[in-house]
Design an enzyme around this catalytic site. Structure first.
Site, PDB file in Angstrom:
ATOM      1  N   GLY A 239       0.767  -1.238   0.000  1.00  0.00           N
ATOM      2  CA  GLY A 239       0.000   0.000   0.000  1.00  0.00           C
ATOM      3  C   GLY A 239       0.796   1.285   0.000  1.00  0.00           C
ATOM      4  O   GLY A 239       0.223   2.375  -0.133  1.00  0.00           O
ATOM      5  N   PRO A 276       4.646  -5.236  -0.692  1.00  0.00           N
ATOM      6  CA  PRO A 276       4.645  -4.043  -1.550  1.00  0.00           C
ATOM      7  C   PRO A 276       4.560  -4.435  -3.026  1.00  0.00           C
ATOM      8  O   PRO A 276       5.143  -5.429  -3.449  1.00  0.00           O
ATOM      9  CB  PRO A 276       6.009  -3.396  -1.252  1.00  0.00           C
ATOM     10  CG  PRO A 276       6.888  -4.549  -0.892  1.00  0.00           C
ATOM     11  CD  PRO A 276       6.004  -5.551  -0.192  1.00  0.00           C
ATOM     12  N   ARG A 278       3.283  -1.595  -5.853  1.00  0.00           N
ATOM     13  CA  ARG A 278       3.473  -0.338  -6.577  1.00  0.00           C
ATOM     14  C   ARG A 278       4.821   0.322  -6.279  1.00  0.00           C
ATOM     15  O   ARG A 278       5.473   0.821  -7.188  1.00  0.00           O
ATOM     16  CB  ARG A 278       2.331   0.610  -6.181  1.00  0.00           C
ATOM     17  CG  ARG A 278       2.232   1.850  -7.033  1.00  0.00           C
ATOM     18  CD  ARG A 278       1.214   2.827  -6.424  1.00  0.00           C
ATOM     19  NE  ARG A 278      -0.046   2.229  -6.057  1.00  0.00           N
ATOM     20  CZ  ARG A 278      -1.134   2.245  -6.812  1.00  0.00           C
ATOM     21  NH1 ARG A 278      -1.123   2.826  -7.982  1.00  0.00           N
ATOM     22  NH2 ARG A 278      -2.260   1.682  -6.391  1.00  0.00           N
ATOM     23  N   ARG A 314      -5.599   2.947 -15.998  1.00  0.00           N
ATOM     24  CA  ARG A 314      -5.647   3.698 -14.735  1.00  0.00           C
ATOM     25  C   ARG A 314      -6.287   5.088 -14.865  1.00  0.00           C
ATOM     26  O   ARG A 314      -7.100   5.470 -14.018  1.00  0.00           O
ATOM     27  CB  ARG A 314      -4.254   3.809 -14.106  1.00  0.00           C
ATOM     28  CG  ARG A 314      -3.595   2.455 -13.818  1.00  0.00           C
ATOM     29  CD  ARG A 314      -2.388   2.541 -12.908  1.00  0.00           C
ATOM     30  NE  ARG A 314      -2.784   2.876 -11.558  1.00  0.00           N
ATOM     31  CZ  ARG A 314      -2.696   4.067 -11.028  1.00  0.00           C
ATOM     32  NH1 ARG A 314      -2.178   5.055 -11.728  1.00  0.00           N
ATOM     33  NH2 ARG A 314      -3.113   4.290  -9.819  1.00  0.00           N
ATOM     34  N   TYR A 318      -9.584   5.144 -12.577  1.00  0.00           N
ATOM     35  CA  TYR A 318      -9.440   5.820 -11.278  1.00  0.00           C
ATOM     36  C   TYR A 318      -9.252   7.331 -11.415  1.00  0.00           C
ATOM     37  O   TYR A 318      -8.961   8.001 -10.419  1.00  0.00           O
ATOM     38  CB  TYR A 318      -8.210   5.295 -10.517  1.00  0.00           C
ATOM     39  CG  TYR A 318      -8.032   3.803 -10.530  1.00  0.00           C
ATOM     40  CD1 TYR A 318      -8.904   2.975  -9.827  1.00  0.00           C
ATOM     41  CD2 TYR A 318      -6.989   3.214 -11.236  1.00  0.00           C
ATOM     42  CE1 TYR A 318      -8.736   1.598  -9.839  1.00  0.00           C
ATOM     43  CE2 TYR A 318      -6.818   1.838 -11.251  1.00  0.00           C
ATOM     44  CZ  TYR A 318      -7.695   1.041 -10.556  1.00  0.00           C
ATOM     45  OH  TYR A 318      -7.527  -0.320 -10.568  1.00  0.00           O
ATOM     46  N   CYS A 346     -12.935   3.386 -29.180  1.00  0.00           N
ATOM     47  CA  CYS A 346     -14.188   4.100 -29.422  1.00  0.00           C
ATOM     48  C   CYS A 346     -14.985   4.308 -28.149  1.00  0.00           C
ATOM     49  O   CYS A 346     -16.062   3.732 -27.967  1.00  0.00           O
ATOM     50  CB  CYS A 346     -14.990   3.355 -30.471  1.00  0.00           C
ATOM     51  SG  CYS A 346     -14.128   3.384 -32.028  1.00  0.00           S
ATOM     52  N   GLU A 347     -14.438   5.072 -27.233  1.00  0.00           N
ATOM     53  CA  GLU A 347     -15.121   5.454 -25.999  1.00  0.00           C
ATOM     54  C   GLU A 347     -14.583   6.812 -25.584  1.00  0.00           C
ATOM     55  O   GLU A 347     -13.369   7.031 -25.633  1.00  0.00           O
ATOM     56  CB  GLU A 347     -14.800   4.487 -24.850  1.00  0.00           C
ATOM     57  CG  GLU A 347     -15.486   3.178 -24.954  1.00  0.00           C
ATOM     58  CD  GLU A 347     -15.580   2.446 -23.611  1.00  0.00           C
ATOM     59  OE1 GLU A 347     -15.630   3.117 -22.557  1.00  0.00           O
ATOM     60  OE2 GLU A 347     -15.606   1.224 -23.667  1.00  0.00           O
ATOM     61  N   TYR A 375       0.443  -1.930 -12.185  1.00  0.00           N
ATOM     62  CA  TYR A 375      -0.970  -1.927 -12.577  1.00  0.00           C
ATOM     63  C   TYR A 375      -1.170  -1.360 -13.978  1.00  0.00           C
ATOM     64  O   TYR A 375      -2.197  -0.758 -14.278  1.00  0.00           O
ATOM     65  CB  TYR A 375      -1.821  -1.168 -11.537  1.00  0.00           C
ATOM     66  CG  TYR A 375      -1.617  -1.706 -10.136  1.00  0.00           C
ATOM     67  CD1 TYR A 375      -2.090  -2.974  -9.798  1.00  0.00           C
ATOM     68  CD2 TYR A 375      -0.915  -0.988  -9.170  1.00  0.00           C
ATOM     69  CE1 TYR A 375      -1.874  -3.500  -8.529  1.00  0.00           C
ATOM     70  CE2 TYR A 375      -0.706  -1.505  -7.897  1.00  0.00           C
ATOM     71  CZ  TYR A 375      -1.186  -2.760  -7.592  1.00  0.00           C
ATOM     72  OH  TYR A 375      -0.977  -3.285  -6.336  1.00  0.00           O
TER      73      TYR A 375
HETATM   74  N1  LLP Z   1      -1.520  -6.913  -0.649  1.00  0.00           N
HETATM   75  C1  LLP Z   1      -2.834  -6.969  -0.892  1.00  0.00           C
HETATM   76  C2  LLP Z   1      -3.656  -7.896  -0.124  1.00  0.00           C
HETATM   77  C3  LLP Z   1      -3.405  -6.134  -1.867  1.00  0.00           C
HETATM   78  O1  LLP Z   1      -4.713  -6.185  -2.097  1.00  0.00           O
HETATM   79  C4  LLP Z   1      -2.584  -5.240  -2.598  1.00  0.00           C
HETATM   80  C5  LLP Z   1      -3.142  -4.382  -3.650  1.00  0.00           C
HETATM   81  C6  LLP Z   1      -1.197  -5.231  -2.313  1.00  0.00           C
HETATM   82  C7  LLP Z   1      -0.699  -6.070  -1.321  1.00  0.00           C
HETATM   83  C8  LLP Z   1      -0.220  -4.344  -3.037  1.00  0.00           C
HETATM   84  O2  LLP Z   1      -0.500  -3.012  -2.825  1.00  0.00           O
HETATM   85  P1  LLP Z   1       0.515  -1.876  -3.359  1.00  0.00           P
HETATM   86  O3  LLP Z   1       1.773  -1.981  -2.528  1.00  0.00           O
HETATM   87  O4  LLP Z   1       0.775  -2.142  -4.778  1.00  0.00           O
HETATM   88  O5  LLP Z   1      -0.215  -0.613  -3.130  1.00  0.00           O
HETATM   89  N2  LLP Z   1      -5.195  -1.394  -9.735  1.00  0.00           N
HETATM   90  C9  LLP Z   1      -5.050  -0.358  -8.727  1.00  0.00           C
HETATM   91  C10 LLP Z   1      -4.387  -0.879  -7.470  1.00  0.00           C
HETATM   92  C11 LLP Z   1      -5.066  -2.069  -6.850  1.00  0.00           C
HETATM   93  C12 LLP Z   1      -4.411  -2.542  -5.597  1.00  0.00           C
HETATM   94  C13 LLP Z   1      -4.998  -3.823  -5.138  1.00  0.00           C
HETATM   95  N3  LLP Z   1      -4.376  -4.411  -4.004  1.00  0.00           N
HETATM   96  C14 LLP Z   1      -4.284   0.821  -9.326  1.00  0.00           C
HETATM   97  O6  LLP Z   1      -3.963   0.795 -10.508  1.00  0.00           O
HETATM   98  O7  LLP Z   1      -4.036   1.805  -8.627  1.00  0.00           O
END
Ligand code: LLP
Length: 422
Positions: A239, A276, A278, A314, A318, A346-347, A375
């Protein structure tokens, strides 16, 4: 910090000119920098020095096998959310003993696969899932190593679609009943209750929600131990947010994050797991795309490029912001325009950037959409029968196409004609 920069007026990924890749394989494509993801992994791992910690890269952010292998060689484990991602992690060379399986809807066959390969831990998100794992493990004569994923009811303060730690979200077992569920799990024949897990959302910039959630986890561990049960592992999720534009949020924030971990749960004497995604790969990737047309409307200018929402969803999904820069460094007095950068789909929602001030591009110019390593390709599709976007891994002065573009003939070959239509 990343390794995409202008050298002699051309944008490079490490020592490879983006334009050279485009000349060789065409556009659009994702290009990932090995040095960048290596650095980000190391910054994260270093911040946790001295702790008994395993960093499990969240494959959902970028599941290319070559990317995972790059990280596995640095010592990373994997956080997977499907049998498919589990298979990818194993193919990349991640030992099963370093793989965590998260997700709210694991099927029987996925659970069986996880147990068969000897996965480190399954993060359980509900009582019915716990019962299913117990049933499947008992039938196999094994004990499934599990952690209970807790829903701590803490608002992560991020985009609604990527918030996971509130009671109205589908994730985790409500924290108020967690110790009862843990006690029940500890008595099940097919279950080895190892600990707890939490993940409150993605792209967090504010560290306070982490603090609140982790404090709650510390309280829960204490409560469970008071019941005479053991808690040997604590999975603190992913996160950690990254900069997509000009906002100042340096990787140095990782040290603040690690301090919060130490202050809230650092003394529990457990093994810590982190997930982690992202922060490891986000800034390690760009999406390279060529300008097809510049269309001057009466109220707006549209820069129409050959990448679209099917390649990078994205911004559409979002409202996410991504910097877009020219691959040829503009002169300091180059004319800037305000434009929407859009794809050919086409959107109306097919937008890579809205109302963006950019140096006036010309048809044929190569652009780089930044911070696209997380992502991006994983959420790509073939909508409008567009080719599945290619992916390239750069390492120093070499590059390799780690996923070739999947074109229309290959797509049609997957389809089948019923005999009544022959
Ligand atoms: N662990 C779990 C249980 C998760 O659900 C997620 C992300 C992560 C770890 C990794 O989180 P990160 O460190 O990457 O923030 N598609 C969206 C993001 C979806 C995240 C889903 N879960 C975007 O493009 O922003």
């Amino acid at each position: 910090m990343d390794y995409f920069e202008y050298k002699n007026g051309d944008l490079y990924a490490e020592d490879v000119k983006l334009g050279d890749i485009a000349d060789e394989i065409g556009t659009p494509f994702y290009a990932y920098s090995t040095a960048t993801m290596t650095r980000h992994y190391q910054v994260f791992a270093d911040a946790l020095r001295g702790m008994n910690a395993l960093v499990c890269f969240a494959l959902k952010a970028n599941s290319n096998v070559a990317v995972m292998r790059t990280l596995a060689r640095l010592g990373a484990g994997a956080d997977v959310v499907s049998g498919g991602e589990l298979t990818r992690a194993l193919k990349a060379g991640v030992p099963a003993a370093k793989i965590i399986f998260s997700g709210v809807g694991k099927t029987d066959s996925e659970i069986a696969l996880a147990l068969d390969v000897g996965i480190r831990q399954i993060n359980v998100e509900s009582v019915p899932e716990l019962e299913a794992i117990d049933r499947i493990a008992t039938a196999k004569g094994v004990k499934a190593p599990i952690a209970l994923r807790i829903n701590p009811d803490i608002d992560a303060g991020t985009h609604a679609k990527i918030t996971t730690g509130k009671l109205e979200n589908k994730f985790g077992i409500e924290w108020t009943v967690a110790h009862e569920v843990y006690a029940r799990a500890s008595k099940m024949d097919g279950i080895n209750a190892k600990g707890l897990a939490v993940h409150i959302g993605s792209q967090l910039h504010d560290m306070e929600p982490f603090r609140k959630a982790y404090e709650r986890m510390g309280d829960l561990v204490a409560m469970i131990r008071k019941d005479g049960l053991t808690v040997e592992t604590l999975d603190l999720g992913g996160g950690f947010g990254i900069p997509y534009g000009d906002e100042a949020h340096p990787i140095a924030g990782v040290e603040d994050y690690a301090r919060i971990v130490r202050e809230t749960v650092g003394d529990l004497g457990v093994e810590y797991i982190f997930e982690p995604g992202r922060m490891i790969v986000g800034n390690a990737g760009v999406l390279a795309t060529k300008v097809i047309y510049v269309k001057e409307g009466s109220t707006k200018t549209f820069v129409i490029v050959d990448a679209a929402m099917n390649d990078l969803i994205r911004p559409t999904l979002y409202g996410a912001h991504h910097e877009i820069v020219p691959a040829r460094e503009p002169a300091s007095d180059a004319e800037s325009i305000e434009a929407d950068v859009v794809g050919p789909v086409c959107e109306t929602g097919d937008v890579l950037a809205k109302g963006k001030t950019i140096v006036r591009p010309r048809a044929g110019d190569l652009l780089a959409v930044r911070t696209a390593g997380a992502y991006g390709a994983v959420q790509s599709s073939t909508y409008n029968s567009r080719a599945l976007v290619a992916e390239v891994l750069v390492d120093g002065d070499r590059f390799h196409v780690i996923r070739p573009r999947v074109g229309i003939e290959q797509m049609i070959a997957l389809e089948s004609m019923p005999n009544w239509l022959d």
